[in-house]
Design a protein around this motif. Structure first.
Motif, mmCIF file in Angstrom:
data_model
loop_
_atom_site.group_PDB
_atom_site.id
_atom_site.type_symbol
_atom_site.label_atom_id
_atom_site.label_comp_id
_atom_site.label_asym_id
_atom_site.label_seq_id
_atom_site.Cartn_x
_atom_site.Cartn_y
_atom_site.Cartn_z
ATOM 1 N N GLY A 78 0.795 -1.220 0.000
ATOM 2 C CA GLY A 78 0.000 0.000 0.000
ATOM 3 C C GLY A 78 0.828 1.271 0.000
ATOM 4 N N LYS A 79 2.157 1.133 0.004
ATOM 5 C CA LYS A 79 3.075 2.270 0.011
ATOM 6 C C LYS A 79 3.821 2.347 -1.325
ATOM 7 C CE LYS A 79 2.368 2.958 4.485
ATOM 8 N NZ LYS A 79 1.504 1.803 4.775
ATOM 9 N N LYS A 80 4.486 3.479 -1.558
ATOM 10 C CA LYS A 80 5.228 3.702 -2.797
ATOM 11 C C LYS A 80 6.721 3.445 -2.577
ATOM 12 C CE LYS A 80 1.949 7.202 -4.424
ATOM 13 N NZ LYS A 80 1.763 8.639 -4.759
ATOM 14 N N LEU A 81 7.288 2.581 -3.413
ATOM 15 C CA LEU A 81 8.697 2.199 -3.313
ATOM 16 C C LEU A 81 9.429 2.607 -4.587
ATOM 17 C CD1 LEU A 81 11.014 0.616 -1.874
ATOM 18 C CD2 LEU A 81 10.194 -1.417 -3.106
ATOM 19 N N GLY A 82 10.512 3.381 -4.437
ATOM 20 C CA GLY A 82 11.296 3.836 -5.585
ATOM 21 C C GLY A 82 12.462 2.907 -5.883
ATOM 22 N N LEU A 83 12.632 2.596 -7.162
ATOM 23 C CA LEU A 83 13.699 1.695 -7.601
ATOM 24 C C LEU A 83 14.320 2.184 -8.901
ATOM 25 C CD1 LEU A 83 11.737 -1.670 -7.181
ATOM 26 C CD2 LEU A 83 13.461 -0.773 -5.612
ATOM 27 N N GLY A 84 15.572 1.829 -9.131
ATOM 28 C CA GLY A 84 16.217 2.131 -10.400
ATOM 29 C C GLY A 84 15.720 1.203 -11.492
ATOM 30 N N GLN A 85 15.596 1.721 -12.697
ATOM 31 C CA GLN A 85 15.161 0.911 -13.829
ATOM 32 C C GLN A 85 16.166 -0.212 -14.105
ATOM 33 O OE1 GLN A 85 14.710 3.668 -17.059
ATOM 34 N NE2 GLN A 85 12.827 4.571 -16.241
ATOM 35 N N GLY A 86 15.646 -1.389 -14.441
ATOM 36 C CA GLY A 86 16.506 -2.492 -14.849
ATOM 37 C C GLY A 86 17.162 -3.255 -13.717
ATOM 38 N N THR A 87 16.801 -2.958 -12.462
ATOM 39 C CA THR A 87 17.394 -3.688 -11.340
ATOM 40 C C THR A 87 16.542 -4.915 -11.011
ATOM 41 O OG1 THR A 87 16.175 -2.517 -9.610
ATOM 42 C CG2 THR A 87 18.209 -1.502 -10.400
ATOM 43 N N ASN A 88 17.144 -5.883 -10.325
ATOM 44 C CA ASN A 88 16.382 -7.068 -9.921
ATOM 45 C C ASN A 88 15.553 -6.815 -8.658
ATOM 46 O OD1 ASN A 88 18.464 -6.880 -8.129
ATOM 47 N ND2 ASN A 88 19.018 -9.039 -8.187
ATOM 48 N N PHE A 89 15.681 -5.615 -8.093
ATOM 49 C CA PHE A 89 14.902 -5.283 -6.908
ATOM 50 C C PHE A 89 13.405 -5.230 -7.217
ATOM 51 C CE2 PHE A 89 18.939 -2.835 -5.737
ATOM 52 C CZ PHE A 89 19.460 -3.929 -5.063
ATOM 53 N N ALA A 90 13.057 -4.853 -8.449
ATOM 54 C CA ALA A 90 11.647 -4.793 -8.829
ATOM 55 C C ALA A 90 10.997 -6.172 -8.728
ATOM 56 C CB ALA A 90 11.504 -4.231 -10.239
ATOM 57 N N TYR A 92 12.788 4.591 -11.743
ATOM 58 C CA TYR A 92 13.455 5.847 -12.106
ATOM 59 C C TYR A 92 14.726 5.536 -12.913
ATOM 60 C CZ TYR A 92 10.595 7.911 -8.350
ATOM 61 O OH TYR A 92 9.555 8.327 -7.547
ATOM 62 N N PRO A 93 15.197 6.516 -13.698
ATOM 63 C CA PRO A 93 16.428 6.312 -14.477
ATOM 64 C C PRO A 93 17.644 6.011 -13.613
ATOM 65 C CG PRO A 93 15.241 8.249 -15.249
ATOM 66 C CD PRO A 93 14.582 7.816 -13.983
ATOM 67 N N GLY A 94 17.694 6.576 -12.402
ATOM 68 C CA GLY A 94 18.855 6.371 -11.525
ATOM 69 C C GLY A 94 18.537 6.720 -10.096
ATOM 70 N N SER A 95 19.522 6.540 -9.234
ATOM 71 C CA SER A 95 19.305 6.762 -7.804
ATOM 72 C C SER A 95 19.051 8.223 -7.470
ATOM 73 C CB SER A 95 20.508 6.252 -7.008
ATOM 74 O OG SER A 95 21.693 6.913 -7.397
ATOM 75 N N MET A 129 15.031 1.462 -2.460
ATOM 76 C CA MET A 129 15.838 0.276 -2.169
ATOM 77 C C MET A 129 17.039 0.209 -3.100
ATOM 78 S SD MET A 129 14.650 -3.698 -1.691
ATOM 79 C CE MET A 129 13.785 -3.819 -3.238
ATOM 80 N N ASN A 130 18.183 -0.197 -2.538
ATOM 81 C CA ASN A 130 19.405 -0.383 -3.314
ATOM 82 C C ASN A 130 20.276 -1.395 -2.573
ATOM 83 O OD1 ASN A 130 21.654 -0.021 -5.108
ATOM 84 N ND2 ASN A 130 20.993 2.083 -5.491
ATOM 85 N N ASP A 131 21.449 -1.697 -3.135
ATOM 86 C CA ASP A 131 22.399 -2.567 -2.464
ATOM 87 C C ASP A 131 22.940 -1.859 -1.230
ATOM 88 O OD1 ASP A 131 25.323 -3.531 -1.974
ATOM 89 O OD2 ASP A 131 24.432 -5.098 -3.188
ATOM 90 N N SER A 132 23.056 -2.587 -0.137
ATOM 91 C CA SER A 132 23.467 -1.977 1.134
ATOM 92 C C SER A 132 24.840 -1.316 1.060
ATOM 93 C CB SER A 132 23.475 -3.038 2.240
ATOM 94 O OG SER A 132 24.395 -4.078 1.947
ATOM 95 N N LEU A 133 25.718 -1.821 0.216
ATOM 96 C CA LEU A 133 27.053 -1.232 0.118
ATOM 97 C C LEU A 133 27.035 0.121 -0.579
ATOM 98 C CD1 LEU A 133 29.265 -4.316 -0.808
ATOM 99 C CD2 LEU A 133 28.781 -3.350 1.431
ATOM 100 N N LEU A 134 26.082 0.318 -1.463
ATOM 101 C CA LEU A 134 26.034 1.567 -2.221
ATOM 102 C C LEU A 134 25.299 2.685 -1.503
ATOM 103 C CD1 LEU A 134 25.284 0.145 -5.796
ATOM 104 C CD2 LEU A 134 27.443 1.090 -4.975
ATOM 105 N N ILE A 135 24.447 2.329 -0.540
ATOM 106 C CA ILE A 135 23.578 3.328 0.076
ATOM 107 C C ILE A 135 24.344 4.467 0.753
ATOM 108 C CG2 ILE A 135 21.880 3.677 1.914
ATOM 109 C CD1 ILE A 135 20.612 1.008 1.054
ATOM 110 N N PRO A 136 25.337 4.202 1.614
ATOM 111 C CA PRO A 136 26.055 5.324 2.228
ATOM 112 C C PRO A 136 26.692 6.252 1.193
ATOM 113 C CG PRO A 136 26.581 3.281 3.348
ATOM 114 C CD PRO A 136 25.831 2.910 2.103
#
Length: 260
Positions: free
Chosen positions: A139-151, A165-168, A184-191
């Motif tokens: 019921g919430k909105k989740l943003g993701l990069g296009q072409g990722t396996n997170f979708a 979205y096109p990118g982060s 959502m993204n890979d934990s190593l990239l988030i910081p």
């Protein structure tokens, strides 16, 4: 000469040659360089800045080579060709976030893991809601990069309003403005990406399976594996690994990701 005798002699010669083959550690030390392959286009792990290689894995490679008593000699190439080049003997190791999988272990030996990651949520700094799992985002909105396996992960849960979205940069801006509830993204990239965008955001809960990444090299080099693992362990013990890791990620990436 009988065929059996010829085969026996051939087998003996092959065994003798194999037994006498130099371990990769001996080759590296005699050469004076550790030949390292990486993409060179994958910040913050490895990329080019002002024409020079930079990033976490570049600094790690130099430190590991120093522990082995040699210098790092870098080669860059496309990801799709790196492991094939390693198999062909073009370089000694690939240090480029290579996941340790059973399939890859059929072809290569690996060091102990040096990074551990998982998919992880990103939320606003002032977020009061407690999103512990992807199911909490129904019921919430989740943003993701296009072409990722997170979708695919989010779709499997069902009921999540997925925005791509096109990118982060784009989805982090929308998150900061309240247009989406989480990203959502890979934990190593988030910081790294949060620091780069300078938005009022923070890492949320890890929400997927842990992935361990190590350094692959040719099989049957036990001395090299022992030396490489010892170099990594020594860096952990003397704090040099944590120092490099904190520079790029604000935490020790050899440890599992934690919610903040």
């Amino acid at each position: 000469m009988h065929i059996r005798k010829i085969l026996a002699i051939s087998l003996l010669l092959a065994t003798t040659l194999h037994a006498g083959a130099a371990d990769l550690l001996d080759t590296v030390k005699q050469r004076g360089t550790l030949r390292v392959a990486m993409e060179g286009t994958y910040p913050p792990f490895n990329y080019k800045e002002n024409g020079q290689l930079a990033g976490f894995e570049v600094e790690l490679s130099n430190a590991l080579a120093q522990k082995l008593g040699v210098k790092a000699d870098f080669t860059t190439g496309e990801w799709s060709a790196l492991l094939a080049g390693l198999q062909a003997g073009k370089y000694d190791v690939v240090i480029n976030q290579v996941g340790i999988t059973d399939k890859r272990k059929e072809t290569f030996d690996f060091s102990e893991p040096y990074t551990i990651s998982s998919p992880q949520l990103i939320v606003r700094q002032d977020e009061k809601r407690d999103f512990k799992t992807l199911a909490d985002l129904r019921g919430k909105k989740l943003g993701l990069g296009q072409g990722t396996n997170f979708a695919d992960m989010a779709k499997a849960v069902g009921g999540i309003d997925i925005k791509t979205y096109p990118g982060s940069t784009e989805y982090l801006q929308d998150l900061a403005l309240g247009r989406i509830d989480a990203a959502m993204n890979d934990s190593l990239l988030i910081p790294y990406i949060i620091k780069k965008t300078k938005l009022p955001l923070k890492a949320g809960a890890p929400v997927g399976e842990i992935e361990k990444n190590g350094i692959p090299f040719a099989k049957n080099n036990p001395k090299f594996k022992a030396a490489l693992d010892k170099a990594l362990a020594d860096m952990e013990a003397d704090g040099s690994f944590a120092k490099i890791s904190n520079k790029w990620f604000d935490r020790d990436v050899s440890k599992p990701p934690l919610a903040k």
